[in-house]
Design a protein around this motif. Structure first.
Motif, PDB file in Angstrom:
ATOM      1  N   THR A  14       7.522  13.492   0.723  1.00 38.68           N
ATOM      2  CA  THR A  14       8.195  12.213   0.946  1.00 38.68           C
ATOM      3  C   THR A  14       7.497  11.424   2.045  1.00 38.68           C
ATOM      4  O   THR A  14       7.273  10.223   1.914  1.00 38.68           O
ATOM      5  N   VAL A  15       7.137  12.109   3.116  1.00 38.84           N
ATOM      6  CA  VAL A  15       6.425  11.451   4.212  1.00 38.84           C
ATOM      7  C   VAL A  15       5.072  10.941   3.730  1.00 38.84           C
ATOM      8  O   VAL A  15       4.646   9.836   4.087  1.00 38.84           O
ATOM      9  N   ALA A  16       4.407  11.722   2.904  1.00 37.96           N
ATOM     10  CA  ALA A  16       3.114  11.305   2.375  1.00 37.96           C
ATOM     11  C   ALA A  16       3.259  10.079   1.470  1.00 37.96           C
ATOM     12  O   ALA A  16       2.443   9.157   1.523  1.00 37.96           O
ATOM     13  N   LEU A  17       4.293  10.047   0.652  1.00 36.26           N
ATOM     14  CA  LEU A  17       4.520   8.886  -0.213  1.00 36.26           C
ATOM     15  C   LEU A  17       4.826   7.634   0.611  1.00 36.26           C
ATOM     16  O   LEU A  17       4.352   6.541   0.291  1.00 36.26           O
ATOM     17  N   ILE A  18       5.599   7.801   1.681  1.00 32.13           N
ATOM     18  CA  ILE A  18       5.881   6.666   2.571  1.00 32.13           C
ATOM     19  C   ILE A  18       4.588   6.188   3.225  1.00 32.13           C
ATOM     20  O   ILE A  18       4.353   4.983   3.365  1.00 32.13           O
ATOM     21  N   GLY A  19       3.721   7.098   3.604  1.00 28.32           N
ATOM     22  CA  GLY A  19       2.434   6.733   4.190  1.00 28.32           C
ATOM     23  C   GLY A  19       1.548   5.985   3.210  1.00 28.32           C
ATOM     24  O   GLY A  19       0.842   5.046   3.595  1.00 28.32           O
ATOM     25  N   ILE A  20       1.582   6.395   1.954  1.00 27.01           N
ATOM     26  CA  ILE A  20       0.794   5.706   0.924  1.00 27.01           C
ATOM     27  C   ILE A  20       1.292   4.284   0.742  1.00 27.01           C
ATOM     28  O   ILE A  20       0.504   3.326   0.707  1.00 27.01           O
ATOM     29  N   VAL A  21       2.602   4.126   0.652  1.00 28.11           N
ATOM     30  CA  VAL A  21       3.181   2.784   0.471  1.00 28.11           C
ATOM     31  C   VAL A  21       2.900   1.910   1.691  1.00 28.11           C
ATOM     32  O   VAL A  21       2.557   0.724   1.556  1.00 28.11           O
ATOM     33  N   ALA A  22       2.997   2.472   2.880  1.00 30.41           N
ATOM     34  CA  ALA A  22       2.735   1.705   4.101  1.00 30.41           C
ATOM     35  C   ALA A  22       1.275   1.259   4.164  1.00 30.41           C
ATOM     36  O   ALA A  22       0.981   0.120   4.557  1.00 30.41           O
ATOM     37  N   SER A  23       0.370   2.121   3.764  1.00 30.79           N
ATOM     38  CA  SER A  23      -1.050   1.757   3.758  1.00 30.79           C
ATOM     39  C   SER A  23      -1.337   0.663   2.732  1.00 30.79           C
ATOM     40  O   SER A  23      -2.122  -0.254   2.994  1.00 30.79           O
ATOM     41  N   LEU A  24      -0.697   0.758   1.580  1.00 25.29           N
ATOM     42  CA  LEU A  24      -0.867  -0.293   0.574  1.00 25.29           C
ATOM     43  C   LEU A  24      -0.331  -1.631   1.074  1.00 25.29           C
ATOM     44  O   LEU A  24      -0.942  -2.684   0.848  1.00 25.29           O
ATOM     45  N   CYS A  25       0.791  -1.594   1.773  1.00 28.91           N
ATOM     46  CA  CYS A  25       1.348  -2.826   2.361  1.00 28.91           C
ATOM     47  C   CYS A  25       0.401  -3.418   3.392  1.00 28.91           C
ATOM     48  O   CYS A  25       0.218  -4.638   3.459  1.00 28.91           O
ATOM     49  N   ALA A  26      -0.210  -2.564   4.203  1.00 28.77           N
ATOM     50  CA  ALA A  26      -1.160  -3.039   5.213  1.00 28.77           C
ATOM     51  C   ALA A  26      -2.356  -3.711   4.558  1.00 28.77           C
ATOM     52  O   ALA A  26      -2.814  -4.767   5.008  1.00 28.77           O
ATOM     53  N   ILE A  27      -2.853  -3.130   3.475  1.00 25.47           N
ATOM     54  CA  ILE A  27      -3.988  -3.728   2.762  1.00 25.47           C
ATOM     55  C   ILE A  27      -3.609  -5.091   2.205  1.00 25.47           C
ATOM     56  O   ILE A  27      -4.369  -6.060   2.331  1.00 25.47           O
ATOM     57  N   VAL A  28      -2.435  -5.187   1.605  1.00 24.22           N
ATOM     58  CA  VAL A  28      -1.989  -6.469   1.045  1.00 24.22           C
ATOM     59  C   VAL A  28      -1.851  -7.518   2.140  1.00 24.22           C
ATOM     60  O   VAL A  28      -2.282  -8.665   1.975  1.00 24.22           O
ATOM     61  N   LEU A  29      -1.287  -7.142   3.282  1.00 26.54           N
ATOM     62  CA  LEU A  29      -1.137  -8.091   4.384  1.00 26.54           C
ATOM     63  C   LEU A  29      -2.485  -8.566   4.916  1.00 26.54           C
ATOM     64  O   LEU A  29      -2.665  -9.750   5.223  1.00 26.54           O
ATOM     65  N   ILE A  30      -3.431  -7.670   5.028  1.00 27.09           N
ATOM     66  CA  ILE A  30      -4.762  -8.055   5.503  1.00 27.09           C
ATOM     67  C   ILE A  30      -5.433  -8.998   4.507  1.00 27.09           C
ATOM     68  O   ILE A  30      -6.058  -9.993   4.900  1.00 27.09           O
TER      69      ILE A  30
END
Length: 66
Positions: free
Chosen positions: A35-51
């Motif tokens: 679950t923590v890993a999935l949250i990390g994946i989603v957070a990283s994808l959000c960071a890429i989209v924001l950049i």
């Protein structure tokens, strides 16, 4: 933020995605560390989209100034 810094941040986010994919237990992805890993994946994808949004807005701003 210049372009090279943004590219470095995107590469770091992709590295975090790759690391978190290795931490996911695909037999039971919603329990424990998966679950923590999935949250990390989603957070990283959000960071890429924001950049990418930020880089696009800077391009539009530069075109409007010219």
């Amino acid at each position: 933020m210049n372009k090279t810094f943004a590219v470095i941040l995107i590469i770091l986010a992709l590295a975090l995605i790759a690391y978190n994919v290795t931490m996911v237990n695909f037999d039971n992805p919603l329990q424990g560390d998966s679950t923590v890993a999935l949250i990390g994946i989603v957070a990283s994808l959000c960071a890429i989209v924001l950049i990418l949004i930020f880089m696009t807005s800077k391009k539009i701003e530069n075109k409007l100034k010219k």
